[in-house]
Scaffold this motif. Structure first.
Motif, PDB file in Angstrom:
ATOM      1  N   PRO A 155      12.922  -4.120  -9.296  1.00  0.00           N
ATOM      2  CA  PRO A 155      12.455  -2.817  -9.759  1.00  0.00           C
ATOM      3  C   PRO A 155      11.152  -2.473  -9.045  1.00  0.00           C
ATOM      4  CG  PRO A 155      11.992  -4.496 -11.403  1.00  0.00           C
ATOM      5  CD  PRO A 155      12.842  -5.147 -10.345  1.00  0.00           C
ATOM      6  N   VAL A 156      10.938  -1.199  -8.776  1.00  0.00           N
ATOM      7  CA  VAL A 156       9.726  -0.774  -8.073  1.00  0.00           C
ATOM      8  C   VAL A 156       8.987   0.261  -8.901  1.00  0.00           C
ATOM      9  CG1 VAL A 156      10.976   1.004  -6.763  1.00  0.00           C
ATOM     10  CG2 VAL A 156       8.786   0.147  -5.900  1.00  0.00           C
ATOM     11  N   ILE A 157       7.661   0.151  -8.911  1.00  0.00           N
ATOM     12  CA  ILE A 157       6.793   1.148  -9.543  1.00  0.00           C
ATOM     13  C   ILE A 157       5.835   1.637  -8.467  1.00  0.00           C
ATOM     14  CG2 ILE A 157       5.230   1.691 -11.435  1.00  0.00           C
ATOM     15  CD1 ILE A 157       6.215  -0.790 -12.890  1.00  0.00           C
ATOM     16  N   THR A 158       5.857   2.927  -8.210  1.00  0.00           N
ATOM     17  CA  THR A 158       5.022   3.495  -7.149  1.00  0.00           C
ATOM     18  C   THR A 158       3.841   4.268  -7.721  1.00  0.00           C
ATOM     19  OG1 THR A 158       6.349   5.517  -7.067  1.00  0.00           O
ATOM     20  CG2 THR A 158       7.024   3.706  -5.623  1.00  0.00           C
ATOM     21  N   HIS A 159       2.897   4.585  -6.839  1.00  0.00           N
ATOM     22  CA  HIS A 159       1.700   5.370  -7.188  1.00  0.00           C
ATOM     23  C   HIS A 159       0.944   4.760  -8.368  1.00  0.00           C
ATOM     24  CE1 HIS A 159       2.584   8.667  -4.413  1.00  0.00           C
ATOM     25  NE2 HIS A 159       3.834   8.543  -4.774  1.00  0.00           N
ATOM     26  N   VAL A 160       0.828   3.439  -8.374  1.00  0.00           N
ATOM     27  CA  VAL A 160       0.198   2.736  -9.493  1.00  0.00           C
ATOM     28  C   VAL A 160      -1.321   2.867  -9.422  1.00  0.00           C
ATOM     29  CG1 VAL A 160      -0.193   0.459 -10.520  1.00  0.00           C
ATOM     30  CG2 VAL A 160       2.110   1.125  -9.757  1.00  0.00           C
TER      31      VAL A 160
ATOM     32  N   GLY B 256       0.817  -1.203   0.000  1.00  0.00           N
ATOM     33  CA  GLY B 256       0.000   0.000   0.000  1.00  0.00           C
ATOM     34  C   GLY B 256       0.853   1.256   0.000  1.00  0.00           C
ATOM     35  N   PHE B 257       0.231   2.381  -0.298  1.00  0.00           N
ATOM     36  CA  PHE B 257       0.902   3.672  -0.434  1.00  0.00           C
ATOM     37  C   PHE B 257       1.565   4.098   0.872  1.00  0.00           C
ATOM     38  CE2 PHE B 257      -0.113   8.408  -0.233  1.00  0.00           C
ATOM     39  CZ  PHE B 257       1.092   8.785  -0.789  1.00  0.00           C
ATOM     40  N   LYS B 258       0.834   4.041   1.974  1.00  0.00           N
ATOM     41  CA  LYS B 258       1.377   4.366   3.294  1.00  0.00           C
ATOM     42  C   LYS B 258       0.376   3.893   4.330  1.00  0.00           C
ATOM     43  CE  LYS B 258      -0.468   9.101   3.207  1.00  0.00           C
ATOM     44  NZ  LYS B 258      -0.130  10.539   3.295  1.00  0.00           N
TER      45      LYS B 258
END
Length: 294
Positions: free
Chosen positions: A144-149, A122-124
């Motif tokens: 590898p990381v992709i955030t705010h998906v 989760g985001f936070k």
């Protein structure tokens, strides 16, 4: 259809609804007196994993690090969204961990179970709100990381994940990025699962039925590991392994009251009569409307 293995990380947080939170006289949160629920942002991550499960098959494992009471948080995840199995990483040596020590522990647990195709977080969290644990766990796994998906698709043949992510600057915009699997996905609260076909929607309905049934005996699907199981040195986890120093904690302010209330003593006949007189017209109107509806 292939078989994608996914892990979703979740945490228990205090139930911050009005009347649920307990603070001591110094303004510190009393966790023992405040109900614990699944972190709301983690449900977006779990819904993203469920979408992947519907489209591509495989398994969804939900993992958490915390006290024994977090079993109920994992049960909530299985019951309200989805899980094929659950893992709780828990013992006293892990207590009072900051995000770094938590990430080390979770990363080790993920490696023990077998690194999946995708890890979701989760985001936070609703209590700490750092947003660190997901990316730090990803660093431990060297993914590898992709955030705010906000949307994602998996190409099984190419072994890649393509995601739309929210970019916030002077304006909000969406960018599309691609990464090889295994990969780490941090979902945004704006993530909305999409089920394009009737087959997907029927599969979703059946999986939701199955997970609710599993949740009735969730401990049959639960694995619990301690630091010995993970071969972790107590000096590098929990409080001893946490470099973060918290100087102070600000209590969460109570929301302003939106209603005005007048206290009435039930033993005060005159005051109670005023209440009756004030409410009678509304009662009469309601009765008349009900009679008309008949």
């Amino acid at each position: 259809m292939g078989e994608l293995d996914t892990v979703v990380l979740t945490k228990g947080v205090p139930d911050f609804r009005e009347g649920q939170v307990s603070f001591d006289e110094d303004g510190h949160l009393e966790r023992g007196k405040t109900p614990t629920v699944m972190n709301p942002n983690d449900k977006h991550a779990l819904r993203a994993a469920l979408q992947t499960r519907v489209r591509h098959g495989g398994t969804v494992s939900v993992m958490s690090m915390g006290p024994p009471g977090y079993k109920d948080v994992l049960r909530e995840a299985m019951e309200t969204v989805y899980a094929d199995d659950l893992t709780l990483v828990s013992d006293r040596e892990m207590a009072a961990a900051d995000t770094w020590a938590t990430a080390i522990t979770l990363g080790t647990a993920i490696r023990k179970r077998g690194v999946p195709d995708l890890v979701f977080a989760g985001f936070k969290t609703a209590d700490g709100e750092t947003g660190h644990t997901g990316p730090q766990t990803c660093w431990c796994l060297d993914m590898p990381v992709i955030t705010h998906v906000v949307a994602l698709d998996v190409d099984e043949e190419e072994r890649t994940v393509r995601a739309k992510r929210l970019v916030e600057g002077d304006i909000e915009e969406i960018e599309t990025v691609e990464a090889p699997m295994p990969a780490f996905i941090v979902s945004d609260p704006d993530f909305e699962p999409v089920y394009r076909t009737a087959g997907d929607r029927l599969e979703l309905k059946e999986l939701r039925r199955q997970t609710r049934e599993r949740a009735e005996a969730f401990e049959d699907h639960l694995t619990v590991w301690d630091h010995v199981d993970l071969n972790l040195d107590p000096d590098y986890i929990g409080l001893d392994g946490s470099p973060t120093i918290v100087s102070s904690v600000d209590p969460i302010p109570k929301a302003p009251a939106e209603r005005e209330a007048t206290m009435v003593d039930p033993q005060d006949a005159d005051a109670m009569q005023e209440v009756v007189e004030e409410l009678t017209p509304f009662s009469a109107s309601a009765n008349a409307a009900e009679a008309g509806g008949d």
